[in-house]
Write a protein that holds these residues in place. Structure first.
Motif, PDB file in Angstrom:
ATOM      1  N   ARG A   1       0.831  -1.204   0.000  1.00 53.55           N
ATOM      2  CA  ARG A   1       0.000   0.000   0.000  1.00 53.55           C
ATOM      3  C   ARG A   1       0.866   1.255   0.000  1.00 53.55           C
ATOM      4  NH1 ARG A   1      -1.630   3.516   3.941  1.00 53.55           N
ATOM      5  NH2 ARG A   1      -3.573   4.629   3.564  1.00 53.55           N
ATOM      6  N   HIS A   2       1.985   1.197   0.728  1.00 51.04           N
ATOM      7  CA  HIS A   2       2.830   2.384   0.853  1.00 51.04           C
ATOM      8  C   HIS A   2       3.737   2.564  -0.357  1.00 51.04           C
ATOM      9  CE1 HIS A   2       1.469   3.070   4.929  1.00 51.04           C
ATOM     10  NE2 HIS A   2       1.610   1.786   5.138  1.00 51.04           N
ATOM     11  N   TRP A   3       3.877   1.522  -1.179  1.00 49.56           N
ATOM     12  CA  TRP A   3       4.686   1.679  -2.384  1.00 49.56           C
ATOM     13  C   TRP A   3       3.877   2.317  -3.505  1.00 49.56           C
ATOM     14  CZ3 TRP A   3       9.841   0.337  -3.405  1.00 49.56           C
ATOM     15  CH2 TRP A   3      10.509  -0.209  -2.312  1.00 49.56           C
ATOM     16  N   SER A   4       2.560   2.306  -3.395  1.00 45.99           N
ATOM     17  CA  SER A   4       1.729   2.845  -4.464  1.00 45.99           C
ATOM     18  C   SER A   4       0.820   3.974  -3.982  1.00 45.99           C
ATOM     19  CB  SER A   4       0.853   1.725  -5.056  1.00 45.99           C
ATOM     20  OG  SER A   4       0.072   1.131  -4.037  1.00 45.99           O
ATOM     21  N   ASP A   5       1.029   4.404  -2.756  1.00 44.60           N
ATOM     22  CA  ASP A   5       0.162   5.421  -2.165  1.00 44.60           C
ATOM     23  C   ASP A   5       0.644   6.820  -2.536  1.00 44.60           C
ATOM     24  OD1 ASP A   5      -1.375   5.502   1.144  1.00 44.60           O
ATOM     25  OD2 ASP A   5      -1.907   6.475  -0.735  1.00 44.60           O
ATOM     26  N   ASP A   6       0.004   7.820  -2.011  1.00 42.74           N
ATOM     27  CA  ASP A   6       0.342   9.215  -2.230  1.00 42.74           C
ATOM     28  C   ASP A   6       1.822   9.462  -1.918  1.00 42.74           C
ATOM     29  OD1 ASP A   6       0.566  11.922  -2.318  1.00 42.74           O
ATOM     30  OD2 ASP A   6      -1.070  12.337  -0.920  1.00 42.74           O
ATOM     31  N   PRO A   7       2.577  10.052  -2.849  1.00 43.42           N
ATOM     32  CA  PRO A   7       3.993  10.316  -2.608  1.00 43.42           C
ATOM     33  C   PRO A   7       4.249  11.162  -1.368  1.00 43.42           C
ATOM     34  CG  PRO A   7       3.481  10.615  -4.928  1.00 43.42           C
ATOM     35  CD  PRO A   7       2.169  10.435  -4.205  1.00 43.42           C
ATOM     36  N   ALA A   8       3.254  11.923  -0.954  1.00 40.41           N
ATOM     37  CA  ALA A   8       3.427  12.736   0.252  1.00 40.41           C
ATOM     38  C   ALA A   8       3.555  11.857   1.486  1.00 40.41           C
ATOM     39  CB  ALA A   8       2.250  13.695   0.404  1.00 40.41           C
ATOM     40  N   LYS A   9       3.039  10.615   1.392  1.00 39.77           N
ATOM     41  CA  LYS A   9       3.098   9.705   2.530  1.00 39.77           C
ATOM     42  C   LYS A   9       4.295   8.761   2.447  1.00 39.77           C
ATOM     43  CE  LYS A   9      -1.931   9.665   3.133  1.00 39.77           C
ATOM     44  NZ  LYS A   9      -3.144   8.814   3.173  1.00 39.77           N
ATOM     45  N   PHE A  10       4.667   8.391   1.220  1.00 36.26           N
ATOM     46  CA  PHE A  10       5.781   7.465   1.075  1.00 36.26           C
ATOM     47  C   PHE A  10       6.555   7.771  -0.196  1.00 36.26           C
ATOM     48  CE2 PHE A  10       7.855   3.646  -0.445  1.00 36.26           C
ATOM     49  CZ  PHE A  10       8.534   3.232   0.688  1.00 36.26           C
ATOM     50  N   VAL A  11       7.870   7.797  -0.086  1.00 29.45           N
ATOM     51  CA  VAL A  11       8.751   7.998  -1.230  1.00 29.45           C
ATOM     52  C   VAL A  11       9.750   6.852  -1.242  1.00 29.45           C
ATOM     53  CG1 VAL A  11      10.461   9.506  -2.311  1.00 29.45           C
ATOM     54  CG2 VAL A  11       8.511  10.501  -1.110  1.00 29.45           C
ATOM     55  N   ALA A  12       9.867   6.175  -2.359  1.00 27.35           N
ATOM     56  CA  ALA A  12      10.799   5.052  -2.467  1.00 27.35           C
ATOM     57  C   ALA A  12      12.235   5.541  -2.318  1.00 27.35           C
ATOM     58  CB  ALA A  12      10.612   4.361  -3.818  1.00 27.35           C
ATOM     59  N   PRO A  13      13.138   4.684  -1.869  1.00 27.44           N
ATOM     60  CA  PRO A  13      14.537   5.089  -1.731  1.00 27.44           C
ATOM     61  C   PRO A  13      15.110   5.564  -3.063  1.00 27.44           C
ATOM     62  CG  PRO A  13      14.142   2.988  -0.639  1.00 27.44           C
ATOM     63  CD  PRO A  13      12.898   3.304  -1.418  1.00 27.44           C
ATOM     64  N   PRO A  14      16.031   6.518  -3.030  1.00 27.86           N
ATOM     65  CA  PRO A  14      16.623   7.020  -4.272  1.00 27.86           C
ATOM     66  C   PRO A  14      17.498   5.964  -4.951  1.00 27.86           C
ATOM     67  CG  PRO A  14      17.764   7.920  -2.372  1.00 27.86           C
ATOM     68  CD  PRO A  14      16.572   7.201  -1.843  1.00 27.86           C
ATOM     69  N   GLN A  15      17.638   6.093  -6.251  1.00 30.64           N
ATOM     70  CA  GLN A  15      18.486   5.193  -7.020  1.00 30.64           C
ATOM     71  C   GLN A  15      19.940   5.621  -6.838  1.00 30.64           C
ATOM     72  OE1 GLN A  15      16.834   2.807  -8.745  1.00 30.64           O
ATOM     73  NE2 GLN A  15      18.615   1.737  -9.554  1.00 30.64           N
ATOM     74  N   ILE A  16      20.776   4.702  -6.386  1.00 29.67           N
ATOM     75  CA  ILE A  16      22.196   4.995  -6.154  1.00 29.67           C
ATOM     76  C   ILE A  16      22.966   4.826  -7.462  1.00 29.67           C
ATOM     77  CG2 ILE A  16      24.268   4.250  -4.909  1.00 29.67           C
ATOM     78  CD1 ILE A  16      22.331   3.363  -2.637  1.00 29.67           C
ATOM     79  N   THR A  17      23.839   5.767  -7.759  1.00 32.72           N
ATOM     80  CA  THR A  17      24.585   5.729  -9.018  1.00 32.72           C
ATOM     81  C   THR A  17      26.079   5.483  -8.834  1.00 32.72           C
ATOM     82  OG1 THR A  17      24.883   8.143  -8.973  1.00 32.72           O
ATOM     83  CG2 THR A  17      22.943   7.271 -10.131  1.00 32.72           C
ATOM     84  N   ASN A  18      26.600   5.812  -7.640  1.00 33.00           N
ATOM     85  CA  ASN A  18      28.050   5.740  -7.493  1.00 33.00           C
ATOM     86  C   ASN A  18      28.442   5.684  -6.020  1.00 33.00           C
ATOM     87  OD1 ASN A  18      30.788   5.853  -8.380  1.00 33.00           O
ATOM     88  ND2 ASN A  18      30.842   8.028  -7.850  1.00 33.00           N
ATOM     89  N   VAL A  19      29.540   4.984  -5.745  1.00 33.31           N
ATOM     90  CA  VAL A  19      30.132   4.996  -4.403  1.00 33.31           C
ATOM     91  C   VAL A  19      31.099   6.176  -4.358  1.00 33.31           C
ATOM     92  CG1 VAL A  19      31.551   3.761  -2.737  1.00 33.31           C
ATOM     93  CG2 VAL A  19      29.912   2.508  -4.144  1.00 33.31           C
TER      94      VAL A  19
END
Length: 304
Positions: free
Chosen positions: A157-175
């Protein structure tokens, strides 16, 4: 205080008050003979800085995921392009993470942080009888399917809910930095001051598991309390350490309680009991959906 300066020349300094904030392996604490009591977790934390995709620059949230060997946390920094990773795991796995090629590590980080909620093991073990499936087995199977639907549904539910309530982790590009590792422990000193001449604070006085993100907050609280006590001494025209007994009393009450609470959380999440896993999963989902309770817990965690 004796300090080895340039050309290995020893210099002697004198001060009314020495503040020992020299880390978990504090030489000052050791030289004073102050014990550091507690337990070693047999786990190692690997920490380093990563760079994220430019589409995630607005994201300043902290993330944490509980894995079989320990939690992984992704923490925002003052730089919008950078986050700090704190990955708690076994010493063997920590060595692999430290030596892994940067590209492979980025892929593993994204795979670990981006995947959806995992399904838990069945609450009831599967069993069969010679005469076919019993009423109990049918009931057990139904309960397991119901729990599975509840767990997975509440999580997704939180992966598809309002972005104001849940934001997926950012995509990492580099160490973006070197990787450092340190052993995890839960320890506290029995005394936070020494003869009104030395005050211990930060990791020199207490260490906790990083899962709750409270190590820094505890240290900052030490600084705040000590600052008020030093101000009191200054305003009274007395020596800096005159009221260190008050620092001792304050820390002796608050620190063991906080450290004990964090250790309890660690023990709870480290328990692999299947019924407890189901209970924790439902409990965390309910907290996540209960705005008032979630905000109150956040206030406690941040010391507000």
């Amino acid at each position: 205080i004796k300090i080895k300066g340039e050309n290995k020349i020893m210099k002697e300094l004198s001060t009314d008050l020495l503040i020992a904030a020299d880390g978990a392996r504090s030489p000052i604490r050791s030289q004073l003979g102050i014990p550091f009591q507690g337990i070693e977790y047999g786990r190692t934390a690997v920490t380093f800085t990563v760079e994220v995709d430019e589409h995630f620059l607005h994201n300043t949230r902290a993330y944490q995921r509980f894995l079989s060997n320990g939690p992984i946390a992704l923490l925002p920094t003052f730089s919008k392009r950078h986050f700090v990773v704190v990955w708690s795991t076994t010493p063997q796995e920590a060595e692999k993470l430290k030596s892994m090629a940067p590209a492979d590590l980025v892929q593993q980080l994204n795979n670990t942080l981006q995947r959806g909620p995992e399904r838990l093991a069945p609450l009831f073990e599967e069993s069969s009888s010679a005469g076919g499936t019993s009423l109990f087995n049918n009931l057990a199977y139904g309960i397991d399917r119901l729990l599975d639907t509840v767990h997975y549904g509440m999580g997704m539910r939180h992966w598809s809910d309002d972005p104001a309530k849940f934001v997926a982790p950012p995509q990492i590009t580099n160490v973006a930095s070197a990787r450092f590792a340190f052993p995890l422990s839960c320890k506290v000193v029995p005394q936070f001051q020494y003869r009104r001449r030395v005050a211990l604070l930060g990791d020199a006085a207490h260490t906790v598991h990083p899962l709750a993100g409270q190590g820094l907050n505890l240290g900052l609280d030490d600084v705040e309390v000590l600052t008020e006590i030093l101000r009191k001494s200054h305003d009274a025209g007395m020596e800096a350490g005159q009221f260190l007994d008050e620092y001792q009393k304050d820390r002796q009450v608050k620190i063991p309680a906080m450290v004990g609470g964090i250790h309890t959380i660690h023990s709870l999440f480290g328990n692999k009991s299947v019924p407890l896993l189901h209970g924790k999963s439902i409990g965390m989902s309910l907290i996540n959906q209960g705005g008032l309770l979630r905000k109150q817990l956040a206030k406690i965690a941040t010391g507000l």
